[in-house]
Scaffold this motif. Structure first.
Motif, mmCIF file in Angstrom:
data_model
loop_
_atom_site.group_PDB
_atom_site.id
_atom_site.type_symbol
_atom_site.label_atom_id
_atom_site.label_comp_id
_atom_site.label_asym_id
_atom_site.label_seq_id
_atom_site.Cartn_x
_atom_site.Cartn_y
_atom_site.Cartn_z
ATOM 1 N N GLY A 120 0.799 -1.148 -0.009
ATOM 2 C CA GLY A 120 0.032 0.267 0.134
ATOM 3 C C GLY A 120 0.534 1.319 -0.074
ATOM 4 N N SER A 121 0.330 2.353 -0.500
ATOM 5 C CA SER A 121 1.148 3.727 -0.619
ATOM 6 C C SER A 121 0.179 4.916 -0.334
ATOM 7 C CB SER A 121 1.892 3.889 -1.857
ATOM 8 O OG SER A 121 1.034 3.693 -2.877
ATOM 9 N N THR A 122 0.730 5.895 -0.089
ATOM 10 C CA THR A 122 0.166 7.031 0.221
ATOM 11 C C THR A 122 0.807 7.988 -0.601
ATOM 12 O OG1 THR A 122 -0.591 6.662 2.426
ATOM 13 C CG2 THR A 122 -0.723 9.073 1.821
ATOM 14 N N ASN A 123 0.228 9.079 -1.675
ATOM 15 C CA ASN A 123 0.637 9.863 -2.430
ATOM 16 C C ASN A 123 2.012 9.151 -3.224
ATOM 17 O OD1 ASN A 123 -1.059 11.877 -1.970
ATOM 18 N ND2 ASN A 123 -0.017 12.456 -0.128
ATOM 19 N N GLY A 124 1.935 8.021 -3.712
ATOM 20 C CA GLY A 124 3.078 7.136 -4.230
ATOM 21 C C GLY A 124 4.065 6.603 -3.479
ATOM 22 N N VAL A 125 4.184 6.943 -1.879
ATOM 23 C CA VAL A 125 4.952 6.641 -1.284
ATOM 24 C C VAL A 125 4.789 5.379 -0.377
ATOM 25 C CG1 VAL A 125 6.636 7.244 0.787
ATOM 26 C CG2 VAL A 125 5.804 8.887 -0.815
ATOM 27 N N PRO A 126 5.230 4.176 -0.602
ATOM 28 C CA PRO A 126 4.826 2.824 -0.031
ATOM 29 C C PRO A 126 5.032 3.122 1.402
ATOM 30 C CG PRO A 126 6.675 2.544 -1.458
ATOM 31 C CD PRO A 126 6.739 4.018 -1.260
ATOM 32 N N ASP A 127 3.851 2.754 2.377
ATOM 33 C CA ASP A 127 3.665 2.605 3.776
ATOM 34 C C ASP A 127 2.913 1.711 4.245
ATOM 35 O OD1 ASP A 127 1.209 3.334 2.653
ATOM 36 O OD2 ASP A 127 1.136 5.441 3.564
ATOM 37 N N GLU A 128 2.771 0.601 3.500
ATOM 38 C CA GLU A 128 2.228 -0.490 4.300
ATOM 39 C C GLU A 128 2.740 -1.784 3.339
ATOM 40 O OE1 GLU A 128 -2.555 -1.939 5.225
ATOM 41 O OE2 GLU A 128 -2.155 -0.324 3.509
ATOM 42 N N LEU A 129 2.578 -2.911 4.116
ATOM 43 C CA LEU A 129 3.161 -4.257 3.709
ATOM 44 C C LEU A 129 2.028 -5.283 4.188
ATOM 45 C CD1 LEU A 129 6.743 -4.449 3.514
ATOM 46 C CD2 LEU A 129 5.375 -4.024 1.611
ATOM 47 N N THR A 130 1.593 -6.251 3.447
ATOM 48 C CA THR A 130 0.859 -7.252 4.226
ATOM 49 C C THR A 130 1.193 -8.642 3.479
ATOM 50 O OG1 THR A 130 -1.167 -5.872 4.183
ATOM 51 C CG2 THR A 130 -1.612 -8.228 4.254
ATOM 52 N N PHE A 131 1.512 -9.646 4.463
ATOM 53 C CA PHE A 131 2.058 -10.833 4.095
ATOM 54 C C PHE A 131 0.921 -11.907 4.660
ATOM 55 C CE2 PHE A 131 5.475 -8.329 5.698
ATOM 56 C CZ PHE A 131 6.602 -8.493 4.908
ATOM 57 N N GLY A 132 1.183 -12.960 3.490
ATOM 58 C CA GLY A 132 -0.177 -13.959 3.660
ATOM 59 C C GLY A 132 0.302 -15.351 3.511
ATOM 60 N N TRP A 133 -0.455 -16.401 4.168
ATOM 61 C CA TRP A 133 -0.278 -17.777 4.140
ATOM 62 C C TRP A 133 -1.649 -18.392 3.892
ATOM 63 C CZ3 TRP A 133 2.640 -14.979 6.881
ATOM 64 C CH2 TRP A 133 4.250 -14.977 6.896
ATOM 65 N N PRO A 134 -2.058 -19.429 3.532
ATOM 66 C CA PRO A 134 -3.160 -20.142 3.232
ATOM 67 C C PRO A 134 -3.993 -20.355 4.608
ATOM 68 C CG PRO A 134 -1.758 -21.301 1.805
ATOM 69 C CD PRO A 134 -0.886 -20.455 2.522
ATOM 70 N N GLY A 135 -5.140 -20.259 4.716
ATOM 71 C CA GLY A 135 -5.705 -20.621 5.973
ATOM 72 C C GLY A 135 -6.257 -22.073 6.279
ATOM 73 N N SER A 136 -7.401 -22.232 6.779
ATOM 74 C CA SER A 136 -7.689 -23.723 7.185
ATOM 75 C C SER A 136 -9.348 -23.546 6.813
ATOM 76 C CB SER A 136 -7.311 -24.037 8.460
ATOM 77 O OG SER A 136 -8.087 -23.341 9.162
ATOM 78 N N ALA A 137 -9.745 -24.907 7.110
ATOM 79 C CA ALA A 137 -11.376 -24.915 6.908
ATOM 80 C C ALA A 137 -12.033 -23.880 7.915
ATOM 81 C CB ALA A 137 -11.881 -26.247 7.279
#
Length: 299
Positions: A120-137
Motif C-alpha cells: 500500500g502507498s500514500t501519494n505514491g510513497v510505500p507505507d504498508e505491507l501485508t504478508f499471507g499464507w493459506p488458511g484452513s477450513a
C-alpha cells in the motif's frame, strides 16, 4: 481515525496472511506459522493464532517493541472496518531509520513461506505491507499487516495480525445414514427444468454412494464476507439422497445444490432438520467422483 478499521479491509482483500518474527534485531524469519485445527472454537483458534504471530514477529535490526500504543498513533494510521468474524491483535514498534528503509528491509526479508506481499502507498510513497499464507477450513484468512509512518524523528510501525474465522460445519447438517441411491440433476437457474441434453442420473453403486455422502458432510461452511467471483452462468447440479424402500424412499432424506460457476457454493437441506445450510462448493468434486460431466453451457 480508528486504527482497527484499517486491517480488516486489507486482510479481506488479500485473503489471509501472517507476518513473523522474534528478536527485534533478527534479520531471519522462523518457519511460517500453520493454521492448526483444535478442539477449541474457531474464534478461539483465531485468537490463539494472531497472538502467536505477534509473538513471533521479526522487525528490522535496531527496532524496539513498545509496551502500548504511543500517544497520537491513532491519528497517524488510517483505518477501515473489520467484520464480525474477525479477530485482530496489534503491536507497535519504533525503528531508527526511515519508513522507506523499513519497507525495503521487509521486502528484502519476507517471512518464509509467504505466498505474496500486498503493498500500500500514500501519494505514491510505500507505507504498508501485508504478508499471507493459506488458511484452513475454519480460519478463512490469516493476515499480518505492517504500516509505517514517520513519527518523532523515527519510524513508527503498527503490526496487526488478523484472522477471519467461519463457523464449523453444523453437526445437524449431515446426510442421514442408510443412503442407498443418489439422483443427480443438471439445471440452470434461468431454466429450472432439467436440461434436455442431460437427463437425471441415478447412482446406486454402493461404493460411489458411500464416497459421496462423506464428501458433503465434510464440507466447510461457506466463506464469510464480500467476494469478487468469476462470472456466474447459473449452472448447477442437484443431488438428491434417498434411502430405504417404500414410503421412506419416496422423497429424499437430503438435498445438496451445487453451483458450478461463479463462487461455486453448496447448500444442504436435510429432511426434518437443517435447511439450505451454506457450504463450500463440491459440485466439480461430485461430478468427478461420479464420472459425470455437466452439459455444455452453450447448449
Amino acid at each position: 481515525m480508528n486504527r482497527r478499521v484499517l486491517l480488516g479491509a486489507v486482510a479481506a482483500l488479500l485473503a489471509g496472511c501472517a507476518a513473523q518474527g522474534g528478536a527485534a534485531s533478527s534479520a531471519a524469519h522462523p518457519a511460517s506459522p500453520s493454521a492448526s485445527q483444535s478442539a477449541a472454537t474457531p474464534q478461539q483458534d483465531a485468537r490463539a493464532d494472531v497472538s502467536a504471530r505477534l509473538r513471533g514477529f521479526v522487525a528490522p535490526p535496531g527496532a524496539l517493541q513498545l509496551t502500548a500504543a504511543p500517544a497520537g498513533s491513532a491519528a497517524v494510521f488510517y483505518a477501515l472496518p473489520t467484520g464480525a468474524n474477525t479477530v485482530v491483535a496489534t503491536a507497535y514498534w519504533t525503528y531508527p531509520g526511515t519508513p522507506q528503509q523499513a519497507v525495503g528491509w521487509f521486502t528484502a526479508h519476507p517471512p518464509k513461506g509467504n505466498w505474496g506481499i500486498g503493498r500500500g502507498s500514500t501519494n505514491g510513497v510505500p507505507d504498508e505491507l501485508t504478508f499471507g499464507w493459506p488458511g484452513s477450513a475454519l480460519l478463512q484468512s490469516r493476515a499480518t499487516d505492517v504500516s509505517f509512518a514517520a513519527y518523532r524523528g523515527a519510524t513508527l510501525m503498527r503490526v496487526e495480525a488478523e484472522d477471519t474465522w467461519r463457523p464449523a460445519h453444523p453437526a445437524a447438517a449431515t446426510v442421514p445414514t442408510g443412503v442407498t441411491r443418489l439422483v443427480v440433476t443438471a439445471s440452470r437457474r434461468s431454466s429450472p427444468a432439467p436440461l434436455p441434453s442431460w437427463s437425471p442420473v441415478t447412482v446406486t453403486d454402493p461404493g460411489l454412494v458411500a464416497r459421496t455422502v462423506p464428501l458433503v458432510d465434510a464440507l466447510p461452511t461457506a466463506p464469510v464476507g464480500v467476494f469478487s467471483c468469476p462470472a456466474d452462468f447459473g449452472a448447477e447440479i442437484t443431488v438428491d439422497f434417498y434411502r430405504g424402500s417404500g414410503a421412506d424412499a419416496a422423497s429424499p432424506v437430503a438435498v445438496a445444490v451445487d453451483t458450478l460457476t461463479g463462487c461455486q457454493r453448496s447448500t444442504l437441506s436435510v429432511r426434518g432438520g437443517s435447511q439450505q445450510v451454506a457450504l463450500e462448493g463440491a459440485g466439480p468434486q461430485t461430478l468427478a467422483l461420479l464420472k459425470l460431466s455437466f452439459p455444455p453451457l452453450s447448449g
